[in-house]
Design a protein around this motif. Structure first.
Motif, mmCIF file in Angstrom:
data_model
loop_
_atom_site.group_PDB
_atom_site.id
_atom_site.type_symbol
_atom_site.label_atom_id
_atom_site.label_comp_id
_atom_site.label_asym_id
_atom_site.label_seq_id
_atom_site.Cartn_x
_atom_site.Cartn_y
_atom_site.Cartn_z
ATOM 1 N N PRO A 193 -3.570 0.880 -9.033
ATOM 2 C CA PRO A 193 -4.680 0.771 -8.075
ATOM 3 C C PRO A 193 -4.992 -0.700 -7.761
ATOM 4 O O PRO A 193 -4.853 -1.563 -8.631
ATOM 5 N N LYS A 217 -0.676 10.855 -3.599
ATOM 6 C CA LYS A 217 -1.222 10.657 -4.945
ATOM 7 C C LYS A 217 -0.045 10.709 -5.922
ATOM 8 O O LYS A 217 0.777 11.618 -5.827
ATOM 9 N N ILE A 218 0.008 9.755 -6.828
ATOM 10 C CA ILE A 218 1.123 9.728 -7.766
ATOM 11 C C ILE A 218 0.693 10.385 -9.075
ATOM 12 O O ILE A 218 -0.249 9.941 -9.734
ATOM 13 N N LYS A 260 5.190 9.027 -12.714
ATOM 14 C CA LYS A 260 5.152 7.609 -12.367
ATOM 15 C C LYS A 260 6.358 6.860 -12.928
ATOM 16 O O LYS A 260 7.025 6.106 -12.205
ATOM 17 N N GLU A 297 0.664 10.961 -12.764
ATOM 18 C CA GLU A 297 0.934 10.023 -13.878
ATOM 19 C C GLU A 297 2.235 10.375 -14.608
ATOM 20 O O GLU A 297 2.965 9.505 -15.042
ATOM 21 N N ILE A 312 3.205 0.965 -10.250
ATOM 22 C CA ILE A 312 2.369 1.633 -9.249
ATOM 23 C C ILE A 312 0.947 1.594 -9.807
ATOM 24 O O ILE A 312 0.708 2.087 -10.917
ATOM 25 N N MET A 328 -2.094 1.625 -4.934
ATOM 26 C CA MET A 328 -2.902 2.764 -4.517
ATOM 27 C C MET A 328 -4.161 2.213 -3.854
ATOM 28 O O MET A 328 -4.964 1.534 -4.495
ATOM 29 N N SER A 333 -4.340 5.346 1.074
ATOM 30 C CA SER A 333 -3.049 5.904 0.640
ATOM 31 C C SER A 333 -3.182 7.416 0.597
ATOM 32 O O SER A 333 -4.127 7.937 -0.022
ATOM 33 N N LYS A 356 -7.413 2.805 -0.665
ATOM 34 C CA LYS A 356 -8.326 3.860 -0.183
ATOM 35 C C LYS A 356 -7.640 4.807 0.794
ATOM 36 O O LYS A 356 -7.905 5.994 0.785
ATOM 37 N N GLY A 382 0.863 -1.184 0.000
ATOM 38 C CA GLY A 382 0.000 0.000 0.000
ATOM 39 C C GLY A 382 0.891 1.223 0.000
ATOM 40 O O GLY A 382 1.762 1.350 0.864
ATOM 41 N N TYR A 383 0.713 2.119 -0.972
ATOM 42 C CA TYR A 383 1.688 3.184 -1.188
ATOM 43 C C TYR A 383 1.837 4.040 0.076
ATOM 44 O O TYR A 383 0.880 4.645 0.543
#
Lengths: 244, 244
Positions: free
Chosen positions: B150, B113-114, B119, B116, B148, B106, B110, B108, B80-81
């Motif tokens: 979801p 936020k990565i 990434k 895009e 990375i 990713m 985490s 709920k 989990g990130y």
């Protein structure tokens, strides 16, 4: 649930007025009626906050928490003094994993030299990390950082089992030594775990430790960093003794 | 002994001319005649340096190294990130302890936020850490950071065993689940280990994972930080399968 290890007087008076009060009010932003766990390092109580003033938190006890989550053996990590802030990480993670106590050990290949004048403030800082990590992992008792001390000055007499983590040329026998010690542990055993600094352990130190009754143990066939060794030891003791 | 994972062409041509050459010449300060281990991630060779030029190292092979120190099972860490640079520490230590692959998941809870756009560079950075940690721990094969992604987009179909580390209210049965899975592992099993981010795993995610065949596992009675969980899992798998 947030836990706080507080002084005995705090528990007697039901008032927290040290830096934990700041944490309760400003960091956690608890309010009147919120529940916290408080412990004098002997007993843990579920408590309810009754008043919040400037840096002063009053509480009442709801009930004593029974049961313990302490590792069934007392593990003391004798950590060859490492570089940078690795000691802090070792204390943090090893406390979560159930270590009782820590020593920073000055060994032949320790690169860092500790200024005697700065020693006390380092020990104080490390004990702050012990407290925070014990609180975070909801330990029943706090871990303790004892001292920074040369190898030759340590008295290992009182330990029931003495392990030295020896990575180099992990031989078949050394890979069996560790498991046979861990699987023979009995509740309340006192276990000394010695881990070398980054550069490893000098041959003369290995000989010295052998004479003191230490067993050479390999922790698997890969080379572990000094900061990973204690986690391997503590995780496997937990696995062997705490999981059914 | 220092190990370098090098491209296949490098091994064919017996020339290292990427950033490893800088490491060999400037960091390690190796000289002609010094020995290093080189690997194309399939075979490892003891090699001798024959020439050192500006950012170019020539070598000759002494002999192939036989034997492996890979964990007998393939463990993929679905992490989990987490916040900050914890992912780097997790990759570093879990690689030493034998993890095969990593995903940043990713979930709920985490918080990070990565972007895009960032990434790919993050994944590249994480694979650099995989390489360095694999070299340092003399792994036979490199660990790999895959993606990375979801939680809902991950295909867990190919894994023989699926573990989700579930800290909250570690119940008796959850403390037995982990040991019964680990002690039942067979060589070459593919093991998926899912670990929540700092805030834990949402109930809906737990339900989803159960439907996919995951087993809820408690890792002892203390609360572990997200970055400690994978070390507990990998250490105990090594203890169970690699130590006699």
């Amino acid at each position: 649930m947030q836990k706080y290890f507080i002084p005995k007087e705090s528990l007697m008076n039901k008032v927290i007025d040290n830096s934990d009060a700041f944490h309760i009010i400003k960091v956690m932003r608890f309010r009147i009626g919120d529940e916290i766990l408080v412990s004098d390092n002997e007993k843990t109580y579920l408590s309810k906050i009754t008043a919040l003033e400037n840096n002063k938190v009053s509480f009442e006890i709801v009930h004593e928490e029974t049961g313990t989550n302490e590792l069934p053996v007392f593990v003391t990590i004798f950590q060859g003094y490492p570089k940078g802030d690795k000691m802090e990480d070792i204390i943090k993670h090893s406390t979560e994993l159930g270590a009782s106590a820590f020593y920073g050990v000055m060994m032949k290949r320790s690169i860092v030299k500790i200024d005697e004048k700065k020693k006390d403030s380092k020990i104080e800082r490390f004990n702050k990390i012990c407290k925070e990590a014990s609180e975070q992992s909801l330990r029943f008792r706090m871990s303790e950082f004892k001292d920074i001390i040369p190898l030759k000055n340590i008295d290992f007499e009182k330990y029931d089992k003495k392990i030295v983590c020896y990575e180099e040329f992990a031989k078949e026998s050394e890979l069996s030594n560790f498991k046979s010690i861990v699987s023979s542990l009995k509740p309340n055993d006192k276990v000394a775990v010695l881990i070398g600094p980054e550069g490893g352990i000098d041959d003369s130190e290995i000989e010295y430790l052998k004479k003191l009754g230490f067993t050479l143990c390999g922790l698997g066939p890969r080379i572990l960093r000094t900061e990973t060794a204690s986690m391997y030891v503590l995780s496997t003791i937990s696995y062997e003794m705490e999981l059914k």
